[in-house]
Design an enzyme around this catalytic site. Structure first.
Site, mmCIF file in Angstrom:
data_model
loop_
_atom_site.group_PDB
_atom_site.id
_atom_site.type_symbol
_atom_site.label_atom_id
_atom_site.label_comp_id
_atom_site.label_asym_id
_atom_site.label_seq_id
_atom_site.Cartn_x
_atom_site.Cartn_y
_atom_site.Cartn_z
ATOM 1 N N VAL A 15 40.953 39.172 42.233
ATOM 2 C CA VAL A 15 41.451 37.775 42.344
ATOM 3 C C VAL A 15 41.078 37.097 43.627
ATOM 4 C CG1 VAL A 15 43.524 36.398 42.742
ATOM 5 C CG2 VAL A 15 43.408 37.990 41.044
ATOM 6 N N LYS A 46 33.763 48.474 50.324
ATOM 7 C CA LYS A 46 33.831 47.210 49.278
ATOM 8 C C LYS A 46 33.714 46.019 49.855
ATOM 9 C CE LYS A 46 36.175 46.038 45.201
ATOM 10 N NZ LYS A 46 36.128 44.455 45.531
ATOM 11 N N VAL A 76 49.778 34.613 46.341
ATOM 12 C CA VAL A 76 48.933 34.768 44.925
ATOM 13 C C VAL A 76 49.480 36.113 44.368
ATOM 14 C CG1 VAL A 76 47.118 34.640 43.604
ATOM 15 C CG2 VAL A 76 47.178 33.156 45.669
ATOM 16 N N ASP A 100 49.949 28.472 34.861
ATOM 17 C CA ASP A 100 50.471 28.478 33.595
ATOM 18 C C ASP A 100 50.403 27.028 32.927
ATOM 19 O OD1 ASP A 100 52.094 31.159 33.488
ATOM 20 O OD2 ASP A 100 52.278 30.238 35.344
ATOM 21 N N HIS A 139 56.929 32.383 37.363
ATOM 22 C CA HIS A 139 55.370 32.607 36.761
ATOM 23 C C HIS A 139 55.762 33.873 35.895
ATOM 24 C CE1 HIS A 139 51.179 33.205 36.476
ATOM 25 N NE2 HIS A 139 51.475 34.411 37.122
#
EC number: 1.1.1.27
Length: 306
Positions: A11, A37, A115, A145, A172
């Site tokens: 994300v 990473k 988020v 949504d 949500h």
């Protein structure tokens, strides 16, 4: 404008990629606990800069987030297949209890865009841990949504989704509410646009919206592309002072006599964060569903071990 992303998972990197290709920021700092990473992700991203308008991108520590106009929080435990967003709560609360105070030491006046799921709970947690004004702590809420809802309805009606007005409000998650009474195109209600629609078909559209994340997670492990685009839209509304109406999650301020929670309602978003909430007239059924959604969130908040 400077922005930072905390969490370089799927994300976080989708948000970064979307903002870079849309020339949203002048400077972007990415932070993650997996430094190896993180550096690989940043290398991959900066090698694309010659193809777009330039953004200064670097891997950094929390201290490097200082001076950020917006900090985007995508860090946290990953939602497992079959796991509800609310099941994630305590695992992510523990992460945020260490993260938010450390972040505020370097970014005491930033706009905080949450988020991480469950986003409404984590927005509330971030608000309480940060000490920021309520309008400066924003959750991505039901922006995604609402986009899913508009896309599916627009496909059926044969119009551009951007020309269709429709909203998902509340949590949500599983208790979210479709505001059917306000669905319209150019002011024309959905019932007049397609009077022969079967109510069961409309219910099926809402089920597809509500279950979309579960279906995507089951198939590919995580949602990323659409939320990355949605976050970019929120960031642009914030930093460009667009006064755009978005269904972001923010602290309730007495709307509809709701309890104190963070949930999504149509809100005007600009440089100061959430500037005001637009209290739509709802049907009695929609009001009841919204209150149920708020009560579910309040019960979870009350169960948090601070």
């Amino acid at each position: 404008m400077k922005g930072s992303i905390i969490g370089a998972g799927q994300v976080g990197m989708a948000c970064a990629y979307s903002m870079v290709i849309q020339n949203t920021l002048d400077e972007l700092v990415l932070h993650d606990i997996d430094r190896n990473k993180l550096e690989g992700e940043v290398m991959d991203l900066v090698h694309g800069i010659p193809f777009v308008e330039p953004t200064r991108i670097r891997a950094g520590e929390l201290a490097d987030c200082a001076g950020s106009d917006v900090v985007i929080l995508t860090a946290g435990a990953k939602q497992r297949p079959g796991e509800t967003r609310l099941d994630l709560v305590q695992r992510n609360v523990e992460i945020f209890k260490g993260l938010i105070p450390a972040l505020m030491a370097h970014c005491p006046d930033t706009l905080l865009l949450v988020v991480s799921n469950p986003v409404d709970i984590m927005t509330y947690v971030s608000l309480k841990l940060s000490g920021l004004p309520a309008g400066q702590v924003i959750g991505s809420g039901t922006v995604l949504d609402t986009a899913r809802f508009r896309y599916l309805l627009a496909e059926r009606l044969g119009v551009d989704p951007r020309s269709l007005h429709a909203y998902i409000i509340g949590e949500h998650g599983d208790s979210e509410v479709a505001v059917w009474s306000k669905v319209n195109i150019a002011g024309t209600p959905i019932g007049e646009l397609s009077p022969d629609w079967d109510p069961a078909y409309l219910g099926d559209i809402f089920e597809q919206v509500r279950n979309a994340a579960y279906e995507i997670i089951r198939r590919k492990g995580a949602t990323s592309y659409a939320i990355g685009l949605g976050v970019t839209q929120i960031v642009q509304a914030l930093l460009r002072d667009q006064h755009r109406v978005l269904t972001v999650s923010s602290l309730t301020q007495g709307e509809y006599d709701l309890p104190e929670v963070c949930l999504s309602l149509p809100r005007v978003v600009g440089r100061q964060g959430v500037e005001r909430t637009l209290a739509m007239s709802l049907t009695e059924s929609e009001r009841k569903q919204l209150h149920r959604s708020a009560q579910i969130l309040r019960q979870v908040i009350d169960s948090i071990r601070w």
